[in-house]
Every structure is written in structure tokens, then in C-alpha cells.
Design a protein around this motif. Structure first.
Motif, PDB file in Angstrom:
ATOM      1  N   ASN A  52       5.207  -1.429  -6.477  1.00 11.70           N
ATOM      2  CA  ASN A  52       4.017  -1.861  -5.739  1.00 11.70           C
ATOM      3  C   ASN A  52       2.927  -2.319  -6.714  1.00 11.70           C
ATOM      4  O   ASN A  52       2.342  -3.397  -6.545  1.00 11.70           O
ATOM      5  CB  ASN A  52       3.508  -0.724  -4.851  1.00 11.70           C
ATOM      6  N   ARG A 107      -0.495  -2.911  -2.321  1.00  8.97           N
ATOM      7  CA  ARG A 107      -0.919  -2.578  -0.972  1.00  8.97           C
ATOM      8  C   ARG A 107      -0.823  -1.080  -0.709  1.00  8.97           C
ATOM      9  O   ARG A 107      -0.045  -0.372  -1.339  1.00  8.97           O
ATOM     10  CB  ARG A 107      -0.025  -3.287   0.057  1.00  8.97           C
ATOM     11  N   PHE A 126      -0.211   1.440   2.797  1.00  6.33           N
ATOM     12  CA  PHE A 126       0.395   1.327   4.110  1.00  6.33           C
ATOM     13  C   PHE A 126      -0.046   2.505   4.968  1.00  6.33           C
ATOM     14  O   PHE A 126       0.036   3.649   4.531  1.00  6.33           O
ATOM     15  CB  PHE A 126       1.921   1.309   3.977  1.00  6.33           C
ATOM     16  N   ARG A 177       0.515   4.464   8.572  1.00  5.90           N
ATOM     17  CA  ARG A 177       1.289   4.672   9.806  1.00  5.90           C
ATOM     18  C   ARG A 177       0.281   4.941  10.908  1.00  5.90           C
ATOM     19  O   ARG A 177      -0.546   5.839  10.805  1.00  5.90           O
ATOM     20  CB  ARG A 177       2.252   5.844   9.656  1.00  5.90           C
ATOM     21  N   ILE A 195      -0.817   7.815   5.233  1.00  7.48           N
ATOM     22  CA  ILE A 195      -1.022   6.678   4.339  1.00  7.48           C
ATOM     23  C   ILE A 195      -0.107   6.842   3.137  1.00  7.48           C
ATOM     24  O   ILE A 195       0.131   7.976   2.688  1.00  7.48           O
ATOM     25  CB  ILE A 195      -2.505   6.545   3.922  1.00  7.48           C
ATOM     26  N   SER A 196       0.429   5.720   2.639  1.00  9.27           N
ATOM     27  CA  SER A 196       1.344   5.768   1.500  1.00  9.27           C
ATOM     28  C   SER A 196       1.139   4.547   0.613  1.00  9.27           C
ATOM     29  O   SER A 196       0.707   3.493   1.080  1.00  9.27           O
ATOM     30  CB  SER A 196       2.801   5.806   1.982  1.00  9.27           C
ATOM     31  N   GLN A 225       6.345   1.207  -0.483  1.00  6.95           N
ATOM     32  CA  GLN A 225       6.947   0.318   0.518  1.00  6.95           C
ATOM     33  C   GLN A 225       8.176   0.975   1.140  1.00  6.95           C
ATOM     34  O   GLN A 225       8.493   0.701   2.301  1.00  6.95           O
ATOM     35  CB  GLN A 225       7.387  -1.019  -0.100  1.00  6.95           C
ATOM     36  N   ALA A 249       6.938   3.088   3.926  1.00  5.36           N
ATOM     37  CA  ALA A 249       6.484   2.208   5.004  1.00  5.36           C
ATOM     38  C   ALA A 249       7.667   1.607   5.761  1.00  5.36           C
ATOM     39  O   ALA A 249       7.640   1.504   6.986  1.00  5.36           O
ATOM     40  CB  ALA A 249       5.586   1.105   4.449  1.00  5.36           C
ATOM     41  N   TRP A 302       8.962   4.065   8.159  1.00  2.00           N
ATOM     42  CA  TRP A 302       8.110   4.144   9.342  1.00  2.00           C
ATOM     43  C   TRP A 302       8.411   2.997  10.298  1.00  2.00           C
ATOM     44  O   TRP A 302       8.496   3.194  11.503  1.00  2.00           O
ATOM     45  CB  TRP A 302       6.636   4.109   8.960  1.00  2.00           C
ATOM     46  N   VAL A 360       2.698  -0.124  11.431  1.00  2.00           N
ATOM     47  CA  VAL A 360       2.276   0.060  10.045  1.00  2.00           C
ATOM     48  C   VAL A 360       1.249  -1.019   9.711  1.00  2.00           C
ATOM     49  O   VAL A 360       1.527  -2.205   9.841  1.00  2.00           O
ATOM     50  CB  VAL A 360       3.470  -0.008   9.067  1.00  2.00           C
ATOM     51  N   GLU A 372      -1.273  -2.726   6.820  1.00  2.00           N
ATOM     52  CA  GLU A 372      -1.351  -2.867   5.365  1.00  2.00           C
ATOM     53  C   GLU A 372      -2.770  -3.231   4.962  1.00  2.00           C
ATOM     54  O   GLU A 372      -3.480  -3.900   5.704  1.00  2.00           O
ATOM     55  CB  GLU A 372      -0.430  -3.995   4.893  1.00  2.00           C
TER      56      GLU A 372
END
Length: 143
Positions: free
Chosen positions: A59, A66, A68, A70, A83-84, A87, A90, A93, A100, A102
Motif C-alpha cells: 500500500n 489508501r 479502507f 468497513r 478501518i485498515s 488491501q 479490505a 470485507w 468499503v 476508501e
């Protein structure tokens, strides 16, 4: 060297804007006012995990890192729940039919994740496993 925290609180807002596509109107949801701390209408803790280090590096290496979020079922009004920076998380999810959202990762969070990776080390490269001769093949057995 002081230990690097693995969790940070982030606050933000969720806003919707009407979007018209071929005569149908829908709402496009987005994250705004993302900032460290707990001052916004929504607050979630971004937790970093050792098992996700390769995803964080991927990332951070992208043109636009970014985060991500949920935000509940795909067809509902967003209700942020997690939040994560991964990717992979995400994608999981999305596979579960979650909505999701971004948002661009702030530079302060990028620096924090870089420090986390520097402190804990990069994830080991996952090499391809060698196949053993005869592995996965049926063998005749002499009786």
C-alpha cells in the motif's frame, strides 16, 4: 528506542453526494476530514498487525496509499465499523458484501506505518514452495 504503538485513533466524517447514472439517482459515499485523534463525528482505531506487514508495504509503495473503512452492508447508509491500511483486509470485507469506503492516507499515518515496519522488520518474502518428486501424484503400490 521507544516501542512503536500499533494502534492510532482516527476521526472523520462520512458524506454522501447524489450521483446520477443513466437516469438513476444514487448516493456516492465518501470519507472527509480524516485526522488523527477523536475530534470528528466518527472515530475508529487503526490497528496494525504483524501478519499484514507485506500488505502495508504494498500500500505504501502505491502511487496513492489508501485507508479502507468497513461501513456496513453494501446497500445501507454507511455505518463505519473498522478501518485498515491493508488491501487484503479490505478485499475480504468486499467478499463479505460489506460496503468499503476508501480515503487517501495522510502523510502522518504513512510515516507512522513506515516507523512500524522499520521497528518490526519487513515481512519475509514468501517464496514458492518446491514440489517434491511425485508430490500430488498417485503412485502405484506393489502388493
Amino acid at each position: 528506542m521507544s516501542p512503536i504503538r500499533s494502534s492510532r485513533s482516527l476521526s472523520f466524517d462520512v458524506v454522501g453526494e447524489p450521483l446520477s447514472i443513466k437516469g438513476f439517482t444514487t448516493t456516492r459515499w465518501g470519507i472527509t476530514d480524516l485526522a488523527p485523534g477523536t475530534a470528528g463525528p466518527w472515530t475508529l482505531d487503526l490497528q496494525l498487525y504483524m501478519t499484514e506487514r507485506a500488505a502495508y508495504r504494498f500500500n505504501l509503495g502505491s502511487a496513492t496509499p489508501r485507508l479502507f473503512v468497513r461501513a456496513g452492508d453494501a446497500s445501507d447508509t454507511p455505518v463505519p465499523a473498522a478501518i485498515s491500511a491493508s488491501q487484503d483486509v479490505a478485499a475480504g470485507w468486499l467478499d463479505g458484501e460489506h460496503q468499503v469506503l476508501e480515503v487517501d492516507m495522510p502523510l502522518a499515518i504513512q510515516a507512522w506505518i513506515e516507523a512500524y515496519l522499520a521497528h518490526h522488520g519487513e515481512a519475509p518474502m514468501e517464496g514458492r514452495k518446491k514440489k517434491h518428486k511425485g508430490a500430488g501424484r498417485a503412485r502405484e503400490i506393489d502388493t
